[in-house]
Motif scaffolding. Structure first.
Motif, PDB file in Angstrom:
ATOM      1  N   THR A   1     -12.764  31.536   5.151  1.00 29.14           N
ATOM      2  CA  THR A   1     -13.285  32.743   5.812  1.00 29.14           C
ATOM      3  C   THR A   1     -13.640  33.711   4.695  1.00 29.14           C
ATOM      4  O   THR A   1     -14.419  33.368   3.822  1.00 29.14           O
ATOM      5  CB  THR A   1     -12.232  33.335   6.770  1.00 29.14           C
ATOM      6  N   ASP A   2     -13.002  34.882   4.690  1.00 34.42           N
ATOM      7  CA  ASP A   2     -13.195  35.784   3.545  1.00 34.42           C
ATOM      8  C   ASP A   2     -12.263  35.378   2.407  1.00 34.42           C
ATOM      9  O   ASP A   2     -12.179  36.037   1.378  1.00 34.42           O
ATOM     10  CB  ASP A   2     -12.948  37.239   3.965  1.00 34.42           C
ATOM     11  N   LYS A   3     -11.519  34.289   2.627  1.00 36.54           N
ATOM     12  CA  LYS A   3     -10.693  33.665   1.582  1.00 36.54           C
ATOM     13  C   LYS A   3     -10.598  32.187   1.933  1.00 36.54           C
ATOM     14  O   LYS A   3     -11.164  31.750   2.935  1.00 36.54           O
ATOM     15  CB  LYS A   3      -9.311  34.322   1.516  1.00 36.54           C
ATOM     16  N   VAL A   4      -9.883  31.437   1.121  1.00 34.91           N
ATOM     17  CA  VAL A   4      -9.688  30.019   1.426  1.00 34.91           C
ATOM     18  C   VAL A   4      -8.224  29.827   1.799  1.00 34.91           C
ATOM     19  O   VAL A   4      -7.340  30.292   1.083  1.00 34.91           O
ATOM     20  CB  VAL A   4     -10.029  29.134   0.202  1.00 34.91           C
ATOM     21  N   GLU A   5      -7.992  29.156   2.909  1.00 39.71           N
ATOM     22  CA  GLU A   5      -6.613  28.862   3.297  1.00 39.71           C
ATOM     23  C   GLU A   5      -6.392  27.357   3.221  1.00 39.71           C
ATOM     24  O   GLU A   5      -7.100  26.579   3.857  1.00 39.71           O
ATOM     25  CB  GLU A   5      -6.324  29.368   4.714  1.00 39.71           C
ATOM     26  N   VAL A   6      -5.419  26.977   2.412  1.00 32.74           N
ATOM     27  CA  VAL A   6      -5.109  25.567   2.217  1.00 32.74           C
ATOM     28  C   VAL A   6      -3.884  25.229   3.062  1.00 32.74           C
ATOM     29  O   VAL A   6      -2.781  25.718   2.807  1.00 32.74           O
ATOM     30  CB  VAL A   6      -4.820  25.271   0.722  1.00 32.74           C
ATOM     31  N   HIS A   7      -4.101  24.410   4.085  1.00 30.47           N
ATOM     32  CA  HIS A   7      -3.007  24.033   4.980  1.00 30.47           C
ATOM     33  C   HIS A   7      -2.270  22.826   4.422  1.00 30.47           C
ATOM     34  O   HIS A   7      -2.872  21.789   4.156  1.00 30.47           O
ATOM     35  CB  HIS A   7      -3.548  23.724   6.378  1.00 30.47           C
ATOM     36  N   LEU A   8      -0.965  22.991   4.272  1.00 32.34           N
ATOM     37  CA  LEU A   8      -0.129  21.903   3.769  1.00 32.34           C
ATOM     38  C   LEU A   8       0.641  21.321   4.950  1.00 32.34           C
ATOM     39  O   LEU A   8       0.577  21.843   6.057  1.00 32.34           O
ATOM     40  CB  LEU A   8       0.839  22.443   2.715  1.00 32.34           C
ATOM     41  N   SER A   9       1.375  20.256   4.704  1.00 35.50           N
ATOM     42  CA  SER A   9       2.141  19.684   5.811  1.00 35.50           C
ATOM     43  C   SER A   9       3.257  20.651   6.204  1.00 35.50           C
ATOM     44  O   SER A   9       3.537  21.620   5.500  1.00 35.50           O
ATOM     45  CB  SER A   9       2.717  18.336   5.383  1.00 35.50           C
ATOM     46  N   ALA A  10       3.883  20.394   7.314  1.00 35.06           N
ATOM     47  CA  ALA A  10       5.017  21.187   7.813  1.00 35.06           C
ATOM     48  C   ALA A  10       4.617  22.625   8.112  1.00 35.06           C
ATOM     49  O   ALA A  10       5.412  23.564   7.922  1.00 35.06           O
ATOM     50  CB  ALA A  10       6.176  21.148   6.812  1.00 35.06           C
ATOM     51  N   GLY A  11       3.360  22.821   8.542  1.00 33.50           N
ATOM     52  CA  GLY A  11       2.953  24.148   9.007  1.00 33.50           C
ATOM     53  C   GLY A  11       2.836  25.222   7.943  1.00 33.50           C
ATOM     54  O   GLY A  11       2.724  26.409   8.243  1.00 33.50           O
ATOM     55  N   LEU A  12       2.876  24.814   6.694  1.00 32.05           N
ATOM     56  CA  LEU A  12       2.761  25.790   5.601  1.00 32.05           C
ATOM     57  C   LEU A  12       1.308  25.949   5.183  1.00 32.05           C
ATOM     58  O   LEU A  12       0.518  25.013   5.300  1.00 32.05           O
ATOM     59  CB  LEU A  12       3.521  25.278   4.384  1.00 32.05           C
ATOM     60  N   SER A  13       0.972  27.106   4.620  1.00 36.33           N
ATOM     61  CA  SER A  13      -0.355  27.238   4.003  1.00 36.33           C
ATOM     62  C   SER A  13      -0.295  28.210   2.829  1.00 36.33           C
ATOM     63  O   SER A  13       0.615  29.031   2.753  1.00 36.33           O
ATOM     64  CB  SER A  13      -1.389  27.698   5.027  1.00 36.33           C
ATOM     65  N   VAL A  14      -1.247  28.058   1.925  1.00 34.14           N
ATOM     66  CA  VAL A  14      -1.370  28.962   0.780  1.00 34.14           C
ATOM     67  C   VAL A  14      -2.810  29.454   0.745  1.00 34.14           C
ATOM     68  O   VAL A  14      -3.748  28.666   0.920  1.00 34.14           O
ATOM     69  CB  VAL A  14      -1.067  28.252  -0.565  1.00 34.14           C
ATOM     70  N   LYS A  15      -2.994  30.743   0.487  1.00 30.64           N
ATOM     71  CA  LYS A  15      -4.343  31.308   0.448  1.00 30.64           C
ATOM     72  C   LYS A  15      -4.782  31.555  -0.992  1.00 30.64           C
ATOM     73  O   LYS A  15      -3.959  31.717  -1.889  1.00 30.64           O
ATOM     74  CB  LYS A  15      -4.391  32.633   1.222  1.00 30.64           C
ATOM     75  N   ALA A  16      -6.098  31.578  -1.175  1.00 28.43           N
ATOM     76  CA  ALA A  16      -6.654  31.872  -2.502  1.00 28.43           C
ATOM     77  C   ALA A  16      -8.047  32.464  -2.326  1.00 28.43           C
ATOM     78  O   ALA A  16      -8.659  32.339  -1.262  1.00 28.43           O
ATOM     79  CB  ALA A  16      -6.727  30.604  -3.336  1.00 28.43           C
ATOM     80  N   ASP A  17      -8.554  33.085  -3.400  1.00 29.98           N
ATOM     81  CA  ASP A  17      -9.933  33.586  -3.368  1.00 29.98           C
ATOM     82  C   ASP A  17     -10.923  32.444  -3.568  1.00 29.98           C
ATOM     83  O   ASP A  17     -12.007  32.441  -3.014  1.00 29.98           O
ATOM     84  CB  ASP A  17     -10.145  34.642  -4.464  1.00 29.98           C
ATOM     85  N   GLN A  18     -10.530  31.481  -4.417  1.00 30.70           N
ATOM     86  CA  GLN A  18     -11.423  30.359  -4.710  1.00 30.70           C
ATOM     87  C   GLN A  18     -10.627  29.066  -4.790  1.00 30.70           C
ATOM     88  O   GLN A  18      -9.440  29.072  -5.137  1.00 30.70           O
ATOM     89  CB  GLN A  18     -12.152  30.596  -6.046  1.00 30.70           C
ATOM     90  N   LEU A  19     -11.327  27.973  -4.488  1.00 28.16           N
ATOM     91  CA  LEU A  19     -10.678  26.674  -4.489  1.00 28.16           C
ATOM     92  C   LEU A  19     -11.540  25.685  -5.275  1.00 28.16           C
ATOM     93  O   LEU A  19     -12.769  25.688  -5.152  1.00 28.16           O
ATOM     94  CB  LEU A  19     -10.537  26.178  -3.048  1.00 28.16           C
ATOM     95  N   ILE A  20     -10.888  24.835  -6.086  1.00 26.14           N
ATOM     96  CA  ILE A  20     -11.633  23.819  -6.849  1.00 26.14           C
ATOM     97  C   ILE A  20     -11.046  22.446  -6.550  1.00 26.14           C
ATOM     98  O   ILE A  20      -9.844  22.219  -6.692  1.00 26.14           O
ATOM     99  CB  ILE A  20     -11.552  24.091  -8.371  1.00 26.14           C
ATOM    100  N   TYR A  21     -11.918  21.533  -6.123  1.00 26.90           N
ATOM    101  CA  TYR A  21     -11.491  20.141  -5.907  1.00 26.90           C
ATOM    102  C   TYR A  21     -11.598  19.379  -7.220  1.00 26.90           C
ATOM    103  O   TYR A  21     -12.684  19.269  -7.786  1.00 26.90           O
ATOM    104  CB  TYR A  21     -12.404  19.451  -4.885  1.00 26.90           C
ATOM    105  N   CYS A  22     -10.464  18.855  -7.694  1.00 26.06           N
ATOM    106  CA  CYS A  22     -10.478  17.968  -8.858  1.00 26.06           C
ATOM    107  C   CYS A  22      -9.831  16.657  -8.412  1.00 26.06           C
ATOM    108  O   CYS A  22      -8.857  16.185  -9.001  1.00 26.06           O
ATOM    109  CB  CYS A  22      -9.718  18.593 -10.021  1.00 26.06           C
ATOM    110  N   THR A  23     -10.377  16.120  -7.326  1.00 26.53           N
ATOM    111  CA  THR A  23      -9.745  14.993  -6.644  1.00 26.53           C
ATOM    112  C   THR A  23     -10.484  13.684  -6.868  1.00 26.53           C
ATOM    113  O   THR A  23     -10.163  12.674  -6.235  1.00 26.53           O
ATOM    114  CB  THR A  23      -9.646  15.298  -5.132  1.00 26.53           C
ATOM    115  N   ASN A  24     -11.481  13.684  -7.739  1.00 26.36           N
ATOM    116  CA  ASN A  24     -12.202  12.484  -8.169  1.00 26.36           C
ATOM    117  C   ASN A  24     -12.459  11.487  -7.044  1.00 26.36           C
ATOM    118  O   ASN A  24     -13.185  11.791  -6.103  1.00 26.36           O
ATOM    119  CB  ASN A  24     -11.472  11.829  -9.354  1.00 26.36           C
TER     120      ASN A  24
END
Length: 367
Positions: free
Chosen positions: A200-223
């Motif tokens: 949205t106006d930020k990136v929210e990364v949803h993890l397992s167990a209902g947790l999430s962490v927000k950031a301004d920017q996200l970079i995929y280094c997942t090859n």
């Protein structure tokens, strides 16, 4: 529910989240932190240690054999090929600038390619001329017939040497990069799987167990594992199978060796032989993200070992493993912005050791 202590520390909002703690994720984090020391950077890795290709490869520090460079130039043109060779060359220089050779078992003992037909030899002078500006050498590739016997490779017609290549210990390199990250106050969440991502106006990364962490920017280094997140990108997983022999008395092999446009690669690890590749024998099966070895390819590699590398010797295999690389329609990596707040640095075509240090710099300039 989480405690206030957890929410205020480990799961608090960051400036940048990087997914993937392999070579590209670690180098990207280091480049960003060196350029923007005040940014808070978090790396999320789904395994307990970095996996994929970074700790599962054959430990080559290479930027391409002669036939590979010729094949790339015919497929992508010289401009893109040289750009890629330069990136790999600079990447290897950067590794040596950051870490002592002894810390990561870095050995510049030369790279060799076995060639069994004359055609590629007719290109050597032209290729050397093109690479001069990158490597600073009059002859990046030279014919070394004298070394065929020295290495015990009697079944090979031609041997081409390239002094810019070497080998290293991938595990030690990852550990050193992790140490560097900790020095720079880069934070980690290991053994943490990303479920999905909302922007949205930020990136929210949803993890397992209902947790999430927000950031301004996200970079995929997942090859090779990027298709879970970015379905549109042209990324084909490619499994590389490897085997390692027991110690061999009087092993003559010294250096890193390529065969058949780089589809086979082998080296000495002390007095043992490490051999990988052959996926061109079974392309479809090896287009996978499953960390397995197959009886078919392991047998094929053992035959290669007995025929080409160590003829007439009784050899025992100590270890077998596989790593997952990412390929595509062409060899250039994908380093780009994918949405307003999301970026990716992926598809390293089996050259991650050399490419990742420079990809990290490009990404730091992009954000």
């Amino acid at each position: 529910m989480n405690s206030i202590w957890e929410l205020d520390t480990f799961y608090r909002k960051r400036d940048i989240i990087i997914i993937g703690a392999g070579f590209s994720g670690l180098w990207t984090a280091i480049s960003i932190k060196e350029k923007y020391p005040d940014k808070f950077v978090l790396i999320i890795e789904r395994n307990t240690i970095p996996l994929g290709a970074s700790t599962r490869n054959a430990g080559f520090a290479c930027f391409g054999s002669l036939t590979e460079v010729i094949a790339d130039s015919q497929k992508m043109g010289w401009e893109k090929t040289l750009e890629l060779v330069k990136m790999r060359f600079d990447g290897l220089q950067k590794i040596q600038h950051y870490f002592k050779n002894s810390e990561i078992d870095f050995e510049l003992s030369g790279g060799y390619e076995i060639v069994n037909h004359e055609e590629p030899l007719s290109h050597i002078d032209a290729v050397n001329e093109k690479l001069k500006a990158i490597t600073g050498l009059d002859q990046t590739y030279t014919l070394r017939q004298d070394k065929i016997k020295e290495f015990g490779l009697g079944k090979s017609e031609f041997l081409i040497e390239n002094p810019c290549e070497g080998s290293l210990h991938s595990g030690k390199l990852v550990q050193k990069l992790l140490e560097k990250c900790h020095e720079l106050k880069i934070e980690f969440l290991f053994a943490t799987e990303v479920q999905n991502i909302e922007e949205t106006d930020k990136v929210e990364v949803h993890l397992s167990a209902g947790l999430s962490v927000k950031a301004d920017q996200l970079i995929y280094c997942t090859n090779a594992f990027t298709s879970k997140f970015l379905e549109k990108e042209n990324i084909i997983p490619a499994r590389g199978q490897v085997l390692l022999t027991e110690p061999i008395d009087g092993l003559k092999l010294k250096g890193t060796f390529h065969y058949d446009e780089g589809y086979y690669y082998f080296r000495n690890l002390g007095n043992r032989v490490l051999l990988g590749g052959g996926r061109n024998q079974d392309f479809k099966t090896e287009e996978t993200t499953a960390f397995e070895t197959t009886e078919f390819l392991q047998n094929h590699l053992e035959n290669f070992l007995k025929e080409v590398i160590l003829p007439h010797q009784n050899i025992k295999i100590a270890l077998r493993w596989s790593g997952i690389m990412a390929m595509g329609e062409e060899k250039s990596p994908i380093v780009k912005q994918v949405s307003e707040r999301q970026f990716c640095a992926v598809r390293l075509s089996g050259m991650g050791v050399a490419l990742a240090p420079k990809m990290g710099e490009i990404m730091a300039d992009m954000i």
